[in-house]
Design a protein around this motif. Structure first.
Motif, short mmCIF file in Angstrom:
data_model
loop_
_atom_site.label_atom_id
_atom_site.label_comp_id
_atom_site.label_asym_id
_atom_site.label_seq_id
_atom_site.Cartn_x
_atom_site.Cartn_y
_atom_site.Cartn_z
N PRO A 378 5.98 -11.37 -9.42
CA PRO A 378 5.53 -10.08 -9.96
C PRO A 378 5.28 -9.08 -8.83
CG PRO A 378 4.32 -11.90 -10.96
CD PRO A 378 5.10 -12.48 -9.82
N ASN A 379 5.63 -7.84 -9.07
CA ASN A 379 5.40 -6.79 -8.09
C ASN A 379 4.31 -5.84 -8.59
OD1 ASN A 379 6.70 -5.38 -10.09
ND2 ASN A 379 8.57 -5.01 -8.92
N VAL A 380 4.14 -4.74 -7.89
CA VAL A 380 3.09 -3.79 -8.24
C VAL A 380 3.32 -3.23 -9.64
CG1 VAL A 380 1.99 -1.61 -7.61
CG2 VAL A 380 2.69 -3.21 -5.83
N VAL A 381 4.59 -3.03 -10.03
CA VAL A 381 4.89 -2.50 -11.35
C VAL A 381 4.43 -3.47 -12.44
CG1 VAL A 381 6.74 -1.70 -12.87
CG2 VAL A 381 6.85 -1.21 -10.42
N LEU A 411 -0.75 -6.44 -1.64
CA LEU A 411 0.16 -5.43 -2.19
C LEU A 411 -0.51 -4.06 -2.15
CD1 LEU A 411 1.54 -7.36 -5.31
CD2 LEU A 411 2.66 -7.05 -3.10
N ALA A 412 0.18 -3.10 -1.60
CA ALA A 412 -0.37 -1.75 -1.50
C ALA A 412 -0.19 -1.04 -2.83
CB ALA A 412 0.33 -0.97 -0.38
N PRO A 413 -1.26 -0.55 -3.43
CA PRO A 413 -1.11 0.17 -4.71
C PRO A 413 -0.25 1.41 -4.53
CG PRO A 413 -3.41 -0.40 -4.28
CD PRO A 413 -2.66 -0.69 -3.03
N ASP A 414 0.67 1.61 -5.46
CA ASP A 414 1.50 2.81 -5.40
C ASP A 414 0.82 3.94 -6.18
OD1 ASP A 414 1.75 1.91 -7.95
OD2 ASP A 414 3.93 1.70 -7.93
N ALA A 434 -13.49 6.76 -9.14
CA ALA A 434 -12.25 7.51 -9.39
C ALA A 434 -11.96 8.46 -8.23
CB ALA A 434 -12.36 8.29 -10.70
N ARG A 435 -13.03 9.06 -7.70
CA ARG A 435 -12.87 9.96 -6.56
C ARG A 435 -12.36 9.19 -5.34
NH1 ARG A 435 -16.19 10.76 -2.32
NH2 ARG A 435 -16.12 12.77 -1.23
N ASP A 436 -12.88 7.98 -5.12
CA ASP A 436 -12.43 7.19 -3.97
C ASP A 436 -10.95 6.82 -4.09
OD1 ASP A 436 -14.99 7.32 -2.96
OD2 ASP A 436 -15.61 5.39 -3.83
N VAL A 437 -10.53 6.45 -5.30
CA VAL A 437 -9.12 6.13 -5.50
C VAL A 437 -8.25 7.36 -5.25
CG1 VAL A 437 -7.40 5.36 -7.18
CG2 VAL A 437 -9.65 4.29 -7.11
N PHE A 438 -8.73 8.51 -5.68
CA PHE A 438 -7.97 9.75 -5.46
C PHE A 438 -7.83 10.04 -3.98
CE2 PHE A 438 -8.08 14.36 -4.76
CZ PHE A 438 -6.87 14.70 -5.33
N LEU A 439 -8.92 9.87 -3.22
CA LEU A 439 -8.84 10.11 -1.78
C LEU A 439 -7.87 9.13 -1.12
CD1 LEU A 439 -12.61 10.78 -0.98
CD2 LEU A 439 -10.74 12.44 -1.17
N TYR A 440 -7.81 7.89 -1.63
CA TYR A 440 -6.84 6.93 -1.12
C TYR A 440 -5.41 7.36 -1.45
CZ TYR A 440 -4.01 2.68 -0.91
OH TYR A 440 -3.01 1.78 -0.65
N SER A 441 -5.22 7.90 -2.66
CA SER A 441 -3.88 8.31 -3.07
C SER A 441 -3.35 9.47 -2.23
CB SER A 441 -3.86 8.69 -4.55
OG SER A 441 -4.63 9.87 -4.77
N LEU A 442 -4.26 10.28 -1.67
CA LEU A 442 -3.81 11.37 -0.81
C LEU A 442 -3.06 10.84 0.40
CD1 LEU A 442 -6.92 13.76 -0.84
CD2 LEU A 442 -4.76 14.05 -2.05
N LYS A 443 -3.47 9.68 0.91
CA LYS A 443 -2.77 9.07 2.05
C LYS A 443 -1.40 8.54 1.65
CE LYS A 443 -7.26 7.59 3.90
NZ LYS A 443 -8.07 6.41 4.33
N LYS A 444 -1.24 8.19 0.38
CA LYS A 444 0.03 7.62 -0.10
C LYS A 444 0.97 8.70 -0.61
CE LYS A 444 0.31 3.72 -0.16
NZ LYS A 444 0.67 2.76 0.90
N GLY A 445 0.58 9.97 -0.46
CA GLY A 445 1.43 11.05 -0.95
C GLY A 445 1.24 11.30 -2.42
N ALA A 446 0.03 11.66 -2.81
CA ALA A 446 -0.28 11.88 -4.22
C ALA A 446 0.63 12.94 -4.82
CB ALA A 446 -1.75 12.31 -4.37
#
Length: 699
Positions: A378-381, A411-414, A434-446
């Motif tokens: 299984p992958n991230v999807v 596995l790095a969350p996409d 939710a805010r912390d996840v959003f700040l993390y997503s900024l590094k992944k190219g939100a």
């Protein structure tokens, strides 16, 4: 030189072709270059030993190029008389170099016959040595370079059409993309496609089906769909029936115009469908999640021995799984295997999500276990589908256990998983996470959807002071723009909200009801409700925008919040008279305006009228009216409304219950029918509960 019409017998033609056959048809090339000569077979063939006759006719009309009839192919023999071959060579020599001085009388005589005699027998040998250089084959680079430097536009289009006529040559994407701007300028200059075709005819271009097909493809590739439709309709005026390629392009255009029924009519009208006919139809129908029509087209495709490619199979399977039709999804997987398409991890992931949508989470887990036993990891999807499915069924612990597996496997969350986690934390009220996840997503190219999801979370949390940097570098789309306007309106930054609306208007975005709702809300918050009403009147006249009840409700609610109660009620009554779409929230907001304006009699009348209009009141509606009656201390009307609540089983909030008990408990005899209800309420009432005002979101 005046145009001439030569009449040559079959034997003479044989001799000419045979004498020049080693020279790759020198005589035919001369004929094609001049364009004014054509072979004609005489009724009585001339004997082989007869002299070469020449019939020439002069005309007074200048040099007019005629379309030569195609040369008839003759059977050639290997031996011809030497004298005749010499005469042919002399004829070619005079034809190439011009007639000698002794032949000038030919121009003066309308019609005469001359016999050309041989003066130099070795002329045939000299002529055979003059070999014509073959034309170099066309290359894409040469054609593209010529198209870029060619002018004016009509000449460029003519050259483009000429190159397309050459055998074994097909224009590449660069040429088509360049011709989009050329043809657009021509269309703008001549106002219509018909006039462009008339200009092509004047320039010597013959309008054949290939010409119209190329024009259709240019407009289709350039997304100029209105002109593509015009070209397609114009084919019939020239007596041409569109082929499968033209109908495929037109079907694609109609689908993109959201004219699904007309597109399917074109699809059904294709006499001999090819792979692209089915592929285009499936692609658009899958994008619309039209399960019924996807089934029909897929069956037709297989019946005509065509099979989707891997990408289209994935789209078809996604439609079945999103609709929860997992059994039919497995049939699609079987068809994939039979047609040679390999089953990937993403296929398993779609089936897992399909089981959740069909209400079978246990089978989804079993399928993941079977997937692992079959050698697939299984992958991230896959894990994202599991997490989302568990949360939808309220299985929060299972969802977080899957999330821990993702972290344990490294596995790095996409971005998709980040969006899901933001929604999950928001639904659970854990806005800081939710805010912390959003700040993390900024590094992944939100992406824009991530920003829109986070903005919705901020609005629900009512914590507008979170230091979230809105991605100004991210290009706005419709969803993100609407969310951003809604967020800025709630923050109170109306200037920024109006700026976002202007930016969206300048882009090629199809602004919808929610965009205009946020715009009107920003105007009202900026105390420019006069401009907001003017814009409201302009927007409702536009037939291109579908306005739902939310649009009218927000406008009424904005006026109520500004204290413009009379204006708000007039607008509500106008919506009823014009039969605008209204819902229970619309009526409730209007009642709020009447209650705040101390017009309780009208509020109670509106409560009765909404039932007559087929709109059933909800708890908020009764709460609004009851709160107003308690403030007015109107116990008689309050008893009537309270009786309706009890009969319909409407559950009131604690604050409203407290107000009712405080007022009616003073009149025990008159309110004895509610004694049991009050006893039950006293056990549940918590005075600390606050009264939640009704407000309508702009987004």
């Amino acid at each position: 030189m005046d145009p001439l019409e030569w009449q040559i017998s079959q034997v003479t033609a044989c001799n000419i072709i045979a004498a020049t056959s080693h020279d790759k048809g020198l005589f035919s090339k001369v004929i094609n270059k001049t364009g004014v000569y054509r072979f004609q077979e005489v009724s009585k063939p001339t004997p082989v030993n007869s002299p070469l006759t020449l019939a020439a006719s002069a005309t007074k009309q200048g040099l007019v190029r005629t379309n030569p009839k195609p040369l008839r192919r003759f059977n050639l023999s290997s031996h011809f008389p030497t004298v005749l071959a010499s005469k042919v060579a002399t004829f070619l020599f005079h034809l190439k170099l011009g007639l000698p001085e002794s032949s000038q009388s030919l121009k003066e005589t309308p019609f005469m016959v001359r016999i050309l005699t041989l003066k130099r027998p070795n002329q045939i040998t000299d002529l055979s040595r003059q070999r014509a250089a073959p034309n170099p084959p066309l290359t894409h680079d040469d054609v593209y370079s010529r198209l870029r430097t060619s002018s004016p536009d009509l000449k460029t289009l003519t050259f483009f059409l000429h190159c397309a006529k050459q055998s074994n040559y097909f224009h590449d994407d660069r040429a088509f993309n360049h011709m989009v701007s050329v043809v657009e300028r021509l269309t703008h200059q001549h106002k219509s496609i018909d006039r462009v075709l008339q200009e092509l005819i004047r320039s010597g271009c013959v309008i054949k089906p290939r010409v119209l097909l190329l024009l259709l493809e240019i407009f289709w590739r350039g997304h100029v769909y209105d002109k593509a439709i015009e070209v397609y309709k114009g084919m019939s005026s020239y007596g041409y029936v569109p082929n499968a390629r033209a109908m495929n392009m037109m079907m694609d255009v109609l689908f993109k115009y959201d004219l699904v029924d007309r597109a399917l009519e074109v699809f059904e009208g294709i006499r001999v469908r090819n792979f692209f006919s089915f592929d285009i139809a499936l692609s658009h129908l899958c994008g619309r999640n039209d399960l019924v029509r996807v089934k029909v087209v897929l069956k037709m495709m297989v019946r005509e021995r065509f099979y989707p490619n891997g990408e289209r199979f994935g789209q078809v399977l996604g439609v079945f799984c999103r609709r929860g039709c997992v059994g039919e999804g497995f049939q699609v997987v079987g068809l994939m295997i039979c047609s040679g398409v390999s089953v990937s991890v993403n296929v398993w992931s779609m089936l897992v999500s399909g089981f959740f949508r069909s209400g079978e989470p246990v089978k989804a887990v079993d399928l993941v276990n079977k997937m692992v036993r079959s050698g697939f990891s299984p992958n991230v999807v896959t894990y994202t589908g599991l997490i989302k499915g568990f949360v939808d069924y309220g299985m929060v612990e299972e969802a977080f256990s899957v999330l821990s597996i993702v972290q344990a496997q490294g596995l790095a969350p996409d971005i998709v998983l980040c969006n899901v986690m933001i929604r999950i934390f928001t639904r659970l009220g854990r806005f800081e996470e939710a805010r912390d996840v959003f700040l993390y997503s900024l590094k992944k190219g939100a992406d824009r959807y991530t920003f829109a999801t986070m903005l919705s979370s901020l609005c629900l949390s009512r914590d507008y002071d979170l230091r979230i940097t809105i991605g100004t570098e991210t290009e706005l789309d419709l969803v993100m723009g609407n969310s951003l306007i809604n967020y800025l309106c709630k923050v109170g930054n109306t200037t920024a909200a109006l700026k976002v609306f202007r930016d969206m208007s300048k882009q090629d975005l199809a602004l919808d009801c929610y965009t205009y709702t946020g715009f009107l809300t920003a105007l009202c918050q900026g105390e420019a409700f006069g401009h907001a009403l003017n814009m409201y009147n302009e927007i409702i006249k536009r037939k291109s925008v579908r306005l739902d009840a939310h649009f009218h409700t927000v406008m009424i609610d904005s006026l109520v919040e500004l204290g413009e109660y009379s204006t708000a009620i007039r607008l509500f009554n106008r919506c009823i008279l014009e039969k605008r779409e209204l819902d229970v929230v619309s009526y409730t907001v209007a009642m709020k305006g009447l209650v705040r304006g101390r017009r309780m009699e009208e509020a109670c009348s509106l409560l009765s009228k909404m039932k007559e209009d087929g709109v059933m009141p909800n708890a908020r509606t009764y709460r609004t009216v009851i709160s107003g009656l308690c403030e007015e201390k109107d116990k008689d009307r309050l008893r009537e409304v309270l009786r309706e609540c009890v009969e319909e089983g409407v559950e009131l909030d604690p604050n409203t219950k407290f107000k009712v008990v405080c007022l009616l408990s003073r009149y025990p005899k008159e309110c004895s029918e509610f004694r049991s209800v009050f006893e039950k309420w006293r056990e549940e009432v918590d005075v600390s509960d606050s009264y939640d005002e009704l407000s309508v979101s702009a987004g």
